[in-house]
Design an enzyme around this catalytic site. Structure first.
Site, PDB file in Angstrom:
ATOM      1  N   TYR A  49       0.825  -1.204   0.000  1.00  0.00           N
ATOM      2  CA  TYR A  49       0.000   0.000   0.000  1.00  0.00           C
ATOM      3  C   TYR A  49       0.865   1.262   0.000  1.00  0.00           C
ATOM      4  CZ  TYR A  49      -3.936  -3.049   1.325  1.00  0.00           C
ATOM      5  OH  TYR A  49      -4.896  -4.026   1.355  1.00  0.00           O
ATOM      6  N   PHE A 192     -12.695  -4.513   0.074  1.00  0.00           N
ATOM      7  CA  PHE A 192     -13.714  -3.807  -0.701  1.00  0.00           C
ATOM      8  C   PHE A 192     -15.107  -4.114  -0.156  1.00  0.00           C
ATOM      9  CE2 PHE A 192     -10.461  -4.118  -4.267  1.00  0.00           C
ATOM     10  CZ  PHE A 192     -10.030  -2.811  -4.104  1.00  0.00           C
ATOM     11  N   PRO A 193     -15.309  -3.963   1.165  1.00  0.00           N
ATOM     12  CA  PRO A 193     -16.625  -4.277   1.755  1.00  0.00           C
ATOM     13  C   PRO A 193     -17.730  -3.359   1.246  1.00  0.00           C
ATOM     14  CG  PRO A 193     -15.275  -3.078   3.328  1.00  0.00           C
ATOM     15  CD  PRO A 193     -14.378  -3.434   2.174  1.00  0.00           C
ATOM     16  N   LEU A 194     -17.346  -2.234   0.641  1.00  0.00           N
ATOM     17  CA  LEU A 194     -18.330  -1.321   0.057  1.00  0.00           C
ATOM     18  C   LEU A 194     -18.273  -1.360  -1.474  1.00  0.00           C
ATOM     19  CD1 LEU A 194     -18.010   1.700   2.511  1.00  0.00           C
ATOM     20  CD2 LEU A 194     -19.703  -0.139   2.502  1.00  0.00           C
ATOM     21  N   GLY A 195     -17.825  -2.477  -1.990  1.00  0.00           N
ATOM     22  CA  GLY A 195     -17.858  -2.661  -3.433  1.00  0.00           C
ATOM     23  C   GLY A 195     -17.004  -1.692  -4.202  1.00  0.00           C
ATOM     24  N   GLY A 197     -16.177   1.082  -3.404  1.00  0.00           N
ATOM     25  CA  GLY A 197     -16.757   2.404  -3.275  1.00  0.00           C
ATOM     26  C   GLY A 197     -17.907   2.656  -4.242  1.00  0.00           C
ATOM     27  N   LEU A 201     -26.183   3.016  -5.428  1.00  0.00           N
ATOM     28  CA  LEU A 201     -27.018   3.867  -4.586  1.00  0.00           C
ATOM     29  C   LEU A 201     -28.478   3.862  -5.013  1.00  0.00           C
ATOM     30  CD1 LEU A 201     -24.623   6.940  -4.253  1.00  0.00           C
ATOM     31  CD2 LEU A 201     -24.984   5.116  -2.598  1.00  0.00           C
TER      32      LEU A 201
END
Length: 264
Positions: A49, A192-195, A197, A201
């Site tokens: 990272y 990537f728990p929120l896909g 980003g 929506l």
């Protein structure tokens, strides 16, 4: 917040912090300090990272570490190597010493193989990591982006404490891996728990549940993960304390069984 146990004795709150976007600036240091102050106990990083930057900033901002804080880092993807993977003992030996130095640690709590090296037998890689664990440089070992077969192969050599695979409310290709982890009490850290980003929506089934809880779609995505499995430990990344607070507040959302099924 509920807790989860990693490897038998590392007890942490069930929402951690991913640091793949951490950079060398004061805002990043403030975020890390604020996260720990808010009760975040699992800080997930990798030497890859920021080409060593994330580990460096974590060490500068948080060492000496507050009791209960667990540092998880990863090895195998070569920093600056454009996706090159190296799982040879020679490379890993230098990499772990570098991570220990940057993180200002004498022992890494959770050391995860970032990717399996297709050119190095997994047995060779895991056997070397076991040697480092036996030498006291690593407390627990995890794997990332692996199959059930690869987990079983690694477990034939030593205990695997965690698995970190791509998984979220809209990406379910690793259901079998998650089920295996749950059956064997292995912590599952969905990256990537929120896909990435990009949680949709506008998806009606998610927005409907979000409205019912006066919550954001992202919060519902995290709440769904927490309800999906008791071994789930989401590590959403952010550069904003306000966004961090929003993520942590998702732990207070209790989805009904009907809502959970509607999202599954």
């Amino acid at each position: 917040m509920q807790t989860i146990t990693i490897g038998g004795d590392l007890i942490v709150n069930r929402i951690g912090l991913g640091t793949n976007r951490i950079r060398e600036n004061q805002e990043a240091r403030a975020l890390l300090i604020g996260a720990v102050q808010r009760g975040v106990q699992l800080i997930d990083t990798a030497d890859y990272y920021g080409k060593l930057v994330s580990e460096t900033v974590i060490g500068e901002a948080l060492a000496p570490y507050k009791p209960g804080v667990v540092i998880a880092t990863k090895v195998g993807m070569v920093p600056g190597g454009n996706g090159t993977v190296n799982g040879t003992p020679e490379y890993l030996r230098k990499a772990i010493e570098g991570s220990l130095d940057r993180l200002r640690l004498s022992c890494i709590d959770l050391y995860q193989l970032h990717r399996v090296d297709p050119n190095t037998p997994l047995k060779t890689t895991i056997t070397f990591l076991k040697e480092m664990k036996d030498a006291g440089k690593i407390r627990y070992i995890g794997l990332s982006e692996v199959t059930v077969e690869q987990i079983e192969a690694a477990r034939s050599i030593l205990e695997i404490a965690s698995v970190q695979n791509d998984y979220n409310i809209q990406t379910r290709k690793h259901e079998a891996v998650l089920d295996y982890c749950e059956a064997n009490d292995i912590a599952f850290l969905p990256f990537f728990p929120l896909g990435h980003g990009r949680i949709d929506l506008q998806e009606a089934r998610i927005t409907k549940v979000a409205e019912a809880h006066n919550a954001t779609v992202q919060q519902i995505a995290i709440a769904w993960l927490l309800k999906r499995s008791p071994v789930m430990l989401p590590i959403p990344g952010t550069l904003s304390l306000a966004h961090l607070d929003e993520n942590l507040a998702a732990a207070e959302i209790e989805l009904t069984e009907e809502e959970f099924v509607s999202l599954s």
